[in-house]
Design a protein around this motif. Structure first.
Motif, PDB file in Angstrom:
ATOM      1  N   SER A  15       0.854  -1.185   0.000  1.00  0.00           N
ATOM      2  CA  SER A  15       0.000   0.000   0.000  1.00  0.00           C
ATOM      3  C   SER A  15       0.889   1.234   0.000  1.00  0.00           C
ATOM      4  O   SER A  15       2.099   1.139   0.186  1.00  0.00           O
ATOM      5  N   ASP A  16       0.243   2.374  -0.152  1.00  0.00           N
ATOM      6  CA  ASP A  16       0.978   3.635  -0.080  1.00  0.00           C
ATOM      7  C   ASP A  16       0.995   4.189   1.338  1.00  0.00           C
ATOM      8  O   ASP A  16       1.290   5.358   1.545  1.00  0.00           O
ATOM      9  N   GLY A  17       0.639   3.345   2.314  1.00  0.00           N
ATOM     10  CA  GLY A  17       0.691   3.765   3.711  1.00  0.00           C
ATOM     11  C   GLY A  17      -0.551   3.427   4.501  1.00  0.00           C
ATOM     12  O   GLY A  17      -0.522   3.416   5.723  1.00  0.00           O
ATOM     13  N   GLY A  18      -1.630   3.164   3.835  1.00  0.00           N
ATOM     14  CA  GLY A  18      -2.868   2.819   4.535  1.00  0.00           C
ATOM     15  C   GLY A  18      -3.056   1.314   4.602  1.00  0.00           C
ATOM     16  O   GLY A  18      -2.209   0.543   4.160  1.00  0.00           O
ATOM     17  N   PRO A  19      -4.179   0.896   5.172  1.00  0.00           N
ATOM     18  CA  PRO A  19      -4.428  -0.538   5.296  1.00  0.00           C
ATOM     19  C   PRO A  19      -4.734  -1.200   3.950  1.00  0.00           C
ATOM     20  O   PRO A  19      -5.184  -0.538   3.009  1.00  0.00           O
ATOM     21  N   LEU A  20      -4.474  -2.487   3.881  1.00  0.00           N
ATOM     22  CA  LEU A  20      -4.897  -3.294   2.748  1.00  0.00           C
ATOM     23  C   LEU A  20      -6.285  -3.839   3.047  1.00  0.00           C
ATOM     24  O   LEU A  20      -6.661  -3.999   4.211  1.00  0.00           O
ATOM     25  N   VAL A  21      -7.038  -4.153   1.995  1.00  0.00           N
ATOM     26  CA  VAL A  21      -8.388  -4.674   2.170  1.00  0.00           C
ATOM     27  C   VAL A  21      -8.596  -5.826   1.183  1.00  0.00           C
ATOM     28  O   VAL A  21      -8.117  -5.771   0.048  1.00  0.00           O
ATOM     29  N   ALA A  22      -9.277  -6.875   1.641  1.00  0.00           N
ATOM     30  CA  ALA A  22      -9.666  -8.005   0.791  1.00  0.00           C
ATOM     31  C   ALA A  22     -11.175  -7.907   0.597  1.00  0.00           C
ATOM     32  O   ALA A  22     -11.943  -8.154   1.532  1.00  0.00           O
ATOM     33  N   VAL A  23     -11.578  -7.526  -0.604  1.00  0.00           N
ATOM     34  CA  VAL A  23     -12.989  -7.300  -0.916  1.00  0.00           C
ATOM     35  C   VAL A  23     -13.484  -8.440  -1.804  1.00  0.00           C
ATOM     36  O   VAL A  23     -12.835  -8.759  -2.809  1.00  0.00           O
ATOM     37  N   PRO A  24     -14.620  -9.043  -1.460  1.00  0.00           N
ATOM     38  CA  PRO A  24     -15.183 -10.064  -2.348  1.00  0.00           C
ATOM     39  C   PRO A  24     -15.404  -9.496  -3.750  1.00  0.00           C
ATOM     40  O   PRO A  24     -15.877  -8.359  -3.898  1.00  0.00           O
ATOM     41  N   GLU A  25     -15.052 -10.276  -4.765  1.00  0.00           N
ATOM     42  CA  GLU A  25     -15.209  -9.809  -6.147  1.00  0.00           C
ATOM     43  C   GLU A  25     -16.639  -9.377  -6.456  1.00  0.00           C
ATOM     44  O   GLU A  25     -16.845  -8.439  -7.218  1.00  0.00           O
ATOM     45  N   THR A  26     -17.604 -10.045  -5.840  1.00  0.00           N
ATOM     46  CA  THR A  26     -19.005  -9.749  -6.139  1.00  0.00           C
ATOM     47  C   THR A  26     -19.405  -8.335  -5.739  1.00  0.00           C
ATOM     48  O   THR A  26     -20.368  -7.804  -6.285  1.00  0.00           O
ATOM     49  N   VAL A  27     -18.691  -7.728  -4.798  1.00  0.00           N
ATOM     50  CA  VAL A  27     -19.034  -6.369  -4.358  1.00  0.00           C
ATOM     51  C   VAL A  27     -17.911  -5.364  -4.615  1.00  0.00           C
ATOM     52  O   VAL A  27     -17.955  -4.244  -4.119  1.00  0.00           O
ATOM     53  N   LEU A  28     -16.936  -5.752  -5.408  1.00  0.00           N
ATOM     54  CA  LEU A  28     -15.807  -4.861  -5.717  1.00  0.00           C
ATOM     55  C   LEU A  28     -16.265  -3.504  -6.259  1.00  0.00           C
ATOM     56  O   LEU A  28     -15.710  -2.474  -5.869  1.00  0.00           O
ATOM     57  N   PRO A  29     -17.308  -3.448  -7.103  1.00  0.00           N
ATOM     58  CA  PRO A  29     -17.748  -2.140  -7.606  1.00  0.00           C
ATOM     59  C   PRO A  29     -18.259  -1.197  -6.509  1.00  0.00           C
ATOM     60  O   PRO A  29     -18.332   0.011  -6.728  1.00  0.00           O
ATOM     61  N   PHE A  30     -18.615  -1.725  -5.354  1.00  0.00           N
ATOM     62  CA  PHE A  30     -19.156  -0.894  -4.284  1.00  0.00           C
ATOM     63  C   PHE A  30     -18.082  -0.293  -3.378  1.00  0.00           C
ATOM     64  O   PHE A  30     -18.388   0.535  -2.523  1.00  0.00           O
ATOM     65  N   TRP A  31     -16.826  -0.719  -3.512  1.00  0.00           N
ATOM     66  CA  TRP A  31     -15.735  -0.162  -2.696  1.00  0.00           C
ATOM     67  C   TRP A  31     -15.254   1.122  -3.352  1.00  0.00           C
ATOM     68  O   TRP A  31     -14.687   1.105  -4.444  1.00  0.00           O
ATOM     69  N   ALA A  32     -15.469   2.259  -2.699  1.00  0.00           N
ATOM     70  CA  ALA A  32     -15.130   3.562  -3.274  1.00  0.00           C
ATOM     71  C   ALA A  32     -13.725   4.037  -2.923  1.00  0.00           C
ATOM     72  O   ALA A  32     -13.260   5.047  -3.452  1.00  0.00           O
ATOM     73  N   PHE A  53      -6.670  -6.830  12.218  1.00  0.00           N
ATOM     74  CA  PHE A  53      -7.660  -6.996  11.165  1.00  0.00           C
ATOM     75  C   PHE A  53      -9.034  -6.625  11.688  1.00  0.00           C
ATOM     76  O   PHE A  53      -9.248  -6.522  12.891  1.00  0.00           O
ATOM     77  N   GLY A  54      -9.949  -6.444  10.758  1.00  0.00           N
ATOM     78  CA  GLY A  54     -11.330  -6.151  11.098  1.00  0.00           C
ATOM     79  C   GLY A  54     -12.197  -6.354   9.875  1.00  0.00           C
ATOM     80  O   GLY A  54     -11.697  -6.524   8.763  1.00  0.00           O
ATOM     81  N   LEU A  55     -13.497  -6.341  10.078  1.00  0.00           N
ATOM     82  CA  LEU A  55     -14.452  -6.536   8.987  1.00  0.00           C
ATOM     83  C   LEU A  55     -15.264  -5.260   8.778  1.00  0.00           C
ATOM     84  O   LEU A  55     -15.623  -4.584   9.741  1.00  0.00           O
ATOM     85  N   LEU A  56     -15.535  -4.943   7.500  1.00  0.00           N
ATOM     86  CA  LEU A  56     -16.340  -3.775   7.152  1.00  0.00           C
ATOM     87  C   LEU A  56     -17.404  -4.174   6.140  1.00  0.00           C
ATOM     88  O   LEU A  56     -17.110  -4.913   5.197  1.00  0.00           O
ATOM     89  N   PRO A  57     -18.630  -3.666   6.289  1.00  0.00           N
ATOM     90  CA  PRO A  57     -19.646  -3.950   5.286  1.00  0.00           C
ATOM     91  C   PRO A  57     -19.333  -3.260   3.960  1.00  0.00           C
ATOM     92  O   PRO A  57     -18.873  -2.117   3.938  1.00  0.00           O
ATOM     93  N   VAL A  58     -19.574  -3.994   2.880  1.00  0.00           N
ATOM     94  CA  VAL A  58     -19.440  -3.474   1.519  1.00  0.00           C
ATOM     95  C   VAL A  58     -20.595  -4.075   0.724  1.00  0.00           C
ATOM     96  O   VAL A  58     -20.650  -5.292   0.552  1.00  0.00           O
ATOM     97  N   GLY A  59     -21.500  -3.235   0.267  1.00  0.00           N
ATOM     98  CA  GLY A  59     -22.688  -3.764  -0.399  1.00  0.00           C
ATOM     99  C   GLY A  59     -23.410  -4.702   0.555  1.00  0.00           C
ATOM    100  O   GLY A  59     -23.615  -4.370   1.723  1.00  0.00           O
ATOM    101  N   ASP A  60     -23.729  -5.902   0.073  1.00  0.00           N
ATOM    102  CA  ASP A  60     -24.391  -6.884   0.928  1.00  0.00           C
ATOM    103  C   ASP A  60     -23.424  -7.925   1.468  1.00  0.00           C
ATOM    104  O   ASP A  60     -23.827  -8.986   1.924  1.00  0.00           O
ATOM    105  N   ARG A  61     -22.149  -7.629   1.435  1.00  0.00           N
ATOM    106  CA  ARG A  61     -21.100  -8.537   1.915  1.00  0.00           C
ATOM    107  C   ARG A  61     -20.201  -7.812   2.910  1.00  0.00           C
ATOM    108  O   ARG A  61     -20.459  -6.698   3.316  1.00  0.00           O
ATOM    109  N   THR A  62     -19.083  -8.468   3.221  1.00  0.00           N
ATOM    110  CA  THR A  62     -18.135  -7.907   4.178  1.00  0.00           C
ATOM    111  C   THR A  62     -16.724  -8.034   3.635  1.00  0.00           C
ATOM    112  O   THR A  62     -16.352  -9.075   3.090  1.00  0.00           O
TER     113      THR A  62
END
Length: 174
Positions: A15-32, A53-62
């Protein structure tokens, strides 16, 4: 993707200094990412994760946020583990320490993560639809529930790594 050794050995995401995130492909368009009209962007929400680590809602997934250190991270499918390079002289040294680190780790309590299938690991500042232009890694996961746990391990005086392990749980598939 960054490679520190021979091509095909292990692919690392930075990363450029912030956290990395693993987003399910099905909701990738919803991660802004850092974009967005909200008062708190997805990137801001990811930065608020306290701990490894932690979990964050993205669309209808996490999504799974890898917090704490903005360390180069790879996924080792044979161990079901994200390995975060905190300190080591070489990639070979770090990867050689993984089996013992897994065996001796003082793990955090499990957190359940329901995964619909493959996820994409990338810098949380990037919008999901643009991960093709970012340092990213597709991680193939079977749909279903996983137990997520983490540990920070120092297997040697100059070697330090963080582990975030995913273990498939029996139960209903998502």
């Amino acid at each position: 993707m960054v490679r520190y050794a021979e091509p095909g050995t292990v692919e690392w995401v930075e990363s450029d200094g912030g956290p990395l995130v693993a987003v399910p492909e099905t909701v990738l368009p919803f991660w802004a990412g850092a974009d967005g009209d909200d008062l708190a962007s997805d990137y801001d929400r990811a930065c608020e994760i306290d701990g490894t680590f932690g979990l964050l809602p993205v669309g209808d997934r996490t999504a799974l946020v890898l917090g704490d250190e903005p360390a180069a991270t790879c996924y080792l499918p044979e161990h079901g583990t994200f390995v975060r390079w905190c300190a080591a002289e070489t990639e070979d040294e770090l990867l050689a320490a993984v089996p013992d680190a897994l065996a001796t780790a003082d793990w955090t309590d499990d957190v359940r993560w329901d995964v619909p299938g493959p996820v994409v690991l990338f810098d949380s500042a990037w919008p999901g639809p643009h991960t093709d232009r970012a340092d990213s890694l597709r991680v193939t996961l079977e749909p279903g529930p996983y137990a997520v746990r983490s540990a920070t391990v120092r297997p040697g005086p100059e070697t330090w790594l963080a582990l975030v392990q995913l273990r498939a749980l029996d139960g209903p598939r998502t």
